[in-house]
Enzyme design. Structure first.
Site, PDB file in Angstrom:
ATOM      1  N   LYS A 451       0.812  -1.210   0.000  1.00 21.14           N
ATOM      2  CA  LYS A 451       0.000   0.000   0.000  1.00 21.14           C
ATOM      3  C   LYS A 451       0.850   1.267   0.000  1.00 21.14           C
ATOM      4  CE  LYS A 451      -4.382  -1.865   1.421  1.00 21.14           C
ATOM      5  NZ  LYS A 451      -5.418  -2.014   2.438  1.00 21.14           N
ATOM      6  N   ARG A 486      -3.491 -10.321   4.634  1.00 16.05           N
ATOM      7  CA  ARG A 486      -3.914 -10.334   3.228  1.00 16.05           C
ATOM      8  C   ARG A 486      -2.765  -9.770   2.397  1.00 16.05           C
ATOM      9  NH1 ARG A 486      -6.423  -6.719  -0.286  1.00 16.05           N
ATOM     10  NH2 ARG A 486      -7.981  -7.630  -1.699  1.00 16.05           N
TER      11      ARG A 486
END
Length: 511
Positions: A451, A486
């Protein structure tokens, strides 16, 4: 003859409330069961324990809850789900145990009659005391009252010796005493420190995972004990515009190949996403999402390698969730926590699958607005807002034993917010625990992989170059209490997870 005592209300904290209740005068009501006067002027808050060890135990719980609702018991809270060794009569199958909190206008003996009828209708017979049973329903607390009769004692007289009853009971509370009724329940404990002390006397949280008692979450036909190891969820984006790998896996063949790779590298779950949720992403329709998703889902389900693995579907549309589960998906992963489709939580409640509720403000097109990035205390506010989401889900019919929570790294968060959340998972759990211990025990999913905040911190503008930073973030998350990570890169992150699990196991081992 029965005796019915009402404890007088108070607005004080736990310590003062316990002393007040124990020193209060009582209102006395007496009658016989045959001449019991039914009063329906006021709803009472009740706690009912559930147990089952015959047949499909989870199905028995679900059926009992539905029958309770139809009989005038409005369920407001669910405890966690526990698989426990049998007590008293030990030569029998293991039990599932839980408890619910609700409100009803049924008077105590009416309530008892309703619960006994449900037990009979579900096939329970007299049998051996403490022996096998399809369903067992006991009244633990009834409003602010103590009830004593030939057929009913409230509080249930054996609460204090039964960890399999006390653990679900504690789940229905928060560390904050929220109202007079809860303060009264604490005052009815046999210990001066209330229910908290009673639970600690039995061993408290230390006994979960030991002595034949484990906290579980039902997935498919299995009961998942998420405390045994951290699970790795591999990401499969079926979108043309996802921030990391958009466009790579749009064909069925490419998607199947990537799933095969992630499974070979050790993934426990695969998360399929057919709608991009990157910042400023435009929204596609449920039908377009299904057109991308279903062919890949059907192909993956046919793969021999998927035996024993789980499939999660990343969607905020109830229509997509329903169709995906009907095809064989095991988990619904909703980045909006039910905020982008008003039907989502009700639909998932009917589907009977685990629900991942993530924290996000706004939607992908607005989540990074200046307004949505305003926090005074990000861990506290995320916990509070996330609790509101899961509470709504629970009131829609998703029991807390099927809820997984996600703090939503990268969603309506700036870089510093994400770093604080990454290090603040224990604070998030503690804040949720103030209102609901059951929700604070929920598995936590962490999605930091590749991210933007990792790129900004490490000066890595390209998403594919952020895998080392992802490994570091996963390490911090697992050591802080994450139960599912994840990730895009399964192999390297699995190594990090294994090391963290080993360290945590060593830390918990007795010296």
């Amino acid at each position: 003859m029965f005796l019915f005592k009402q404890l007088l209300p108070t607005k004080r904290g736990l310590g003062g409330a316990l002393n007040h209740f124990r020193g209060s005068s009582f209102r006395f009501f007496s009658s016989s069961p045959e001449t019991f006067v039914e009063l329906h002027s006021q709803e009472q808050e009740v706690v009912i324990a559930l147990g089952s060890n015959v047949g499909n135990r989870l199905h028995n719980f679900n059926e009992a809850l539905q029958l309770m609702k139809k009989s005038g018991i409005n369920i407001t809270r669910h405890a966690c789900l526990y698989e426990t060794a049998p007590a008293y009569v030990t030569d029998q199958p293991q039990f599932l145990n839980s408890a619910v909190r609700g409100v009803t206008k049924l008077w105590p003996h009416e309530l008892l009659g309703v619960l006994k009828k449900i037990e009979r209708d579900m096939g329970r017979t007299a049998g051996i005391r403490y022996g096998p049973r399809p369903i067992d329903l006991d009244i633990l607390f009834y409003g602010k009252f103590r009830v004593d009769s030939d057929v009913l004692t409230v509080p249930h007289e054996r609460i204090w010796e039964r960890p399999f009853v006390m653990a679900p009971l504690m789940d229905l509370l928060g560390t904050d005493v929220e109202n007079d009724t809860v303060a009264c329940w604490h005052s009815l404990s046999i210990h001066s420190g209330g229910l908290f002390e009673s639970w600690e006397k039995l061993g408290g949280e230390r006994i979960i995972g030991k002595d034949g008692m484990k906290r579980v979450l039902p997935i498919g036909n299995d009961l998942w004990d998420w405390s045994l190891k951290t699970s790795v969820m591999g990401i499969l984006n079926l979108t043309p515009d996802s921030f990391s790998d958009g466009g790579k896996f749009q064909s069925v063949e490419a998607a199947v190949s990537q799933v095969r790779l992630m499974i070979s590298e050790g993934a426990d779950m695969i998360d399929l996403g057919a709608q991009s949720t990157r910042p400023m992403a435009s929204r596609i329709s449920p039908q377009e999402e299904l057109d991308r998703l279903i062919p890949v889902l059907e192909a993956i389900l046919k793969m021999p390698e998927m035996n024993g693995k789980l499939i999660s579907v990343d969607t905020f549309y109830s229509e997509v969730a329903s169709e995906a589960v009907s095809k064989g998906a095991h988990i619904i992963n909703d980045v909006s926590g039910g905020q982008l489709d008003p039907n989502m939580t009700k639909v998932v409640a009917g589907l009977g699958v685990p629900y991942v509720a993530m924290h996000m403000r706004g939607d992908p097109s607005t989540m990074q607005s200046s307004e949505n990035l305003q926090y005074d205390d990000v861990c506290k506010q995320v916990a509070s807002e996330l609790y509101s989401r899961v509470k709504e889900a629970e009131l829609s019919g998703i029991p807390s034993w099927r809820i997984i929570i996600d703090p939503g790294l990268g969603f309506s968060k700036g870089t510093e917010h994400n770093l604080e959340l990454l290090m603040g998972l224990p604070s998030i759990r503690a804040e949720i625990a103030r209102k609901s211990l059951s929700m604070s025990h929920s598995p936590v999913l962490l999605g930091s992989s590749r991210k933007k905040f990792l790129g900004e911190t490490c000066t890595r503008p390209t998403a594919s170059e952020r895998d080392p930073a992802t490994v570091a973030s996963v390490t911090a998350g697992v050591l802080g209490g994450a139960n599912i990570v994840r990730v895009h890169n399964v192999r390297d992150n699995l190594d990090a997870v294994k090391l963290c699990d080993a360290m945590l196991k060593y830390k918990r081992s007795p010296a």
